[in-house]
Design a protein around this motif. Structure first.
Motif, PDB file in Angstrom:
ATOM      1  N   LEU A  21       9.247 180.121  93.527  1.00 57.48           N
ATOM      2  CA  LEU A  21       8.869 179.087  94.475  1.00 57.48           C
ATOM      3  C   LEU A  21       9.007 177.722  93.816  1.00 57.48           C
ATOM      4  CD1 LEU A  21       5.640 180.715  95.966  1.00 57.48           C
ATOM      5  CD2 LEU A  21       7.953 180.810  96.875  1.00 57.48           C
ATOM      6  N   SER A  56      10.140 178.978 105.212  1.00 61.25           N
ATOM      7  CA  SER A  56       9.294 177.972 104.569  1.00 61.25           C
ATOM      8  C   SER A  56      10.024 176.669 104.273  1.00 61.25           C
ATOM      9  CB  SER A  56       8.702 178.540 103.281  1.00 61.25           C
ATOM     10  OG  SER A  56       7.830 179.608 103.581  1.00 61.25           O
ATOM     11  N   TRP A  63       5.437 174.591  99.338  1.00 66.45           N
ATOM     12  CA  TRP A  63       6.284 175.271  98.362  1.00 66.45           C
ATOM     13  C   TRP A  63       7.025 176.402  99.059  1.00 66.45           C
ATOM     14  CZ3 TRP A  63       5.866 175.510  92.625  1.00 66.45           C
ATOM     15  CH2 TRP A  63       5.251 174.384  92.077  1.00 66.45           C
ATOM     16  N   ALA A  64       8.237 176.685  98.569  1.00 70.04           N
ATOM     17  CA  ALA A  64       9.061 177.727  99.182  1.00 70.04           C
ATOM     18  C   ALA A  64      10.066 178.248  98.168  1.00 70.04           C
ATOM     19  CB  ALA A  64       9.812 177.147 100.391  1.00 70.04           C
ATOM     20  N   LYS A  65      10.639 179.400  98.486  1.00 75.58           N
ATOM     21  CA  LYS A  65      11.802 179.848  97.727  1.00 75.58           C
ATOM     22  C   LYS A  65      12.910 178.842  98.029  1.00 75.58           C
ATOM     23  CE  LYS A  65      12.249 184.042  99.399  1.00 75.58           C
ATOM     24  NZ  LYS A  65      11.203 184.255 100.416  1.00 75.58           N
ATOM     25  N   GLU A 148       0.904 178.499 102.056  1.00 80.20           N
ATOM     26  CA  GLU A 148       1.402 178.117 100.739  1.00 80.20           C
ATOM     27  C   GLU A 148       0.560 178.759  99.636  1.00 80.20           C
ATOM     28  OE1 GLU A 148       2.708 173.908  98.973  1.00 80.20           O
ATOM     29  OE2 GLU A 148       0.544 174.037  99.362  1.00 80.20           O
ATOM     30  N   LYS A 151       1.367 182.447  99.322  1.00 80.55           N
ATOM     31  CA  LYS A 151       2.655 182.666  98.648  1.00 80.55           C
ATOM     32  C   LYS A 151       2.559 182.398  97.155  1.00 80.55           C
ATOM     33  CE  LYS A 151       5.441 180.100 100.820  1.00 80.55           C
ATOM     34  NZ  LYS A 151       6.735 179.576 101.176  1.00 80.55           N
ATOM     35  N   LEU A 152       1.862 181.343  96.773  1.00 80.76           N
ATOM     36  CA  LEU A 152       1.713 181.030  95.351  1.00 80.76           C
ATOM     37  C   LEU A 152       0.941 182.140  94.629  1.00 80.76           C
ATOM     38  CD1 LEU A 152       1.021 177.195  95.603  1.00 80.76           C
ATOM     39  CD2 LEU A 152       3.037 178.285  94.570  1.00 80.76           C
ATOM     40  N   TRP A 155       3.366 185.238  94.324  1.00 77.06           N
ATOM     41  CA  TRP A 155       4.611 184.979  93.600  1.00 77.06           C
ATOM     42  C   TRP A 155       4.717 185.786  92.314  1.00 77.06           C
ATOM     43  CZ3 TRP A 155       5.551 179.412  91.341  1.00 77.06           C
ATOM     44  CH2 TRP A 155       6.713 179.388  90.571  1.00 77.06           C
TER      45      TRP A 155
END
Length: 188
Positions: A21, A56, A63-65, A148, A151-152, A155
């Protein structure tokens, strides 16, 4: 010279293409516009109803890939298959074919990610929950921050297991999409 992607095991692919990310990047919109134009040209003789920036990278500020997701809605199953074939002949790689949902990518190389990476999701018109999810995140900052944070947190746990990473986000995405469909009923 490394193995071809088609010769790699799933574990080797996940090692070569880990989950990562990055902070929101203002160039994602421009990258989307570039690929949208390319897709419109490549698929000009298919019944494309709509091309949309999803995922995202289409959500403001989170934040995103570093992978731009694009959804292409087509009118019929035959057009979906025709579009997939055209994209494969133009350098895209088939990721999955679930009948009415076909996903391809561009930017995966035997040496890792290219500078620009895309996931293209071919769908039939109306199979577009991702648009509702995107719009809800952009309209509800607190929900976007919660996504977010999720996802963080996931990750590093699932850095080398893309399927588990995706599955761990599914309930959150379904819940938010249900709220979005209610709030934006009939939008798409």
């Amino acid at each position: 010279m490394g193995k071809e992607l088609s010769d790699m095991t799933l574990e080797e692919l996940w090692e070569l293409f880990p989950i990562f990310l990055v902070e929101h990047d203002g160039t994602w919109r421009q990258q989307y516009e570039e690929i949208e134009g390319r897709l419109a040209k490549l698929l000009s003789d298919c019944s494309v109803e709509k091309i949309s920036h999803i995922g995202s990278t289409a959500a403001d500020g989170i934040w995103a890939k570093d992978i731009v997701d694009v959804m292409v809605e087509l009118s019929t199953q035959a057009e979906l298959e025709k579009a997939a074939e055209k994209l494969e002949h133009s350098g895209f790689t088939m990721m999955s074919d679930e009948g009415e949902r076909i996903s391809l990518n561009l930017g995966y190389t035997k040496d890792g990610f290219a500078e620009k990476v895309y996931h293209v999701h071919l769908r039939l018109v109306g199979d577009n929950d991702e648009l509702y999810f995107r719009d809800y995140l952009n309209a509800h900052l607190q929900t976007a921050r919660e996504y977010e944070a999720l996802k963080l947190r996931l990750w590093k746990e699932f850095e080398h297991d893309r399927n588990a990473y995706t599955e761990a986000k599914t309930e959150f995405i379904k819940d938010v999409t249900a709220k979005a469909r209610q709030e934006y009923a009939g939008r798409y």
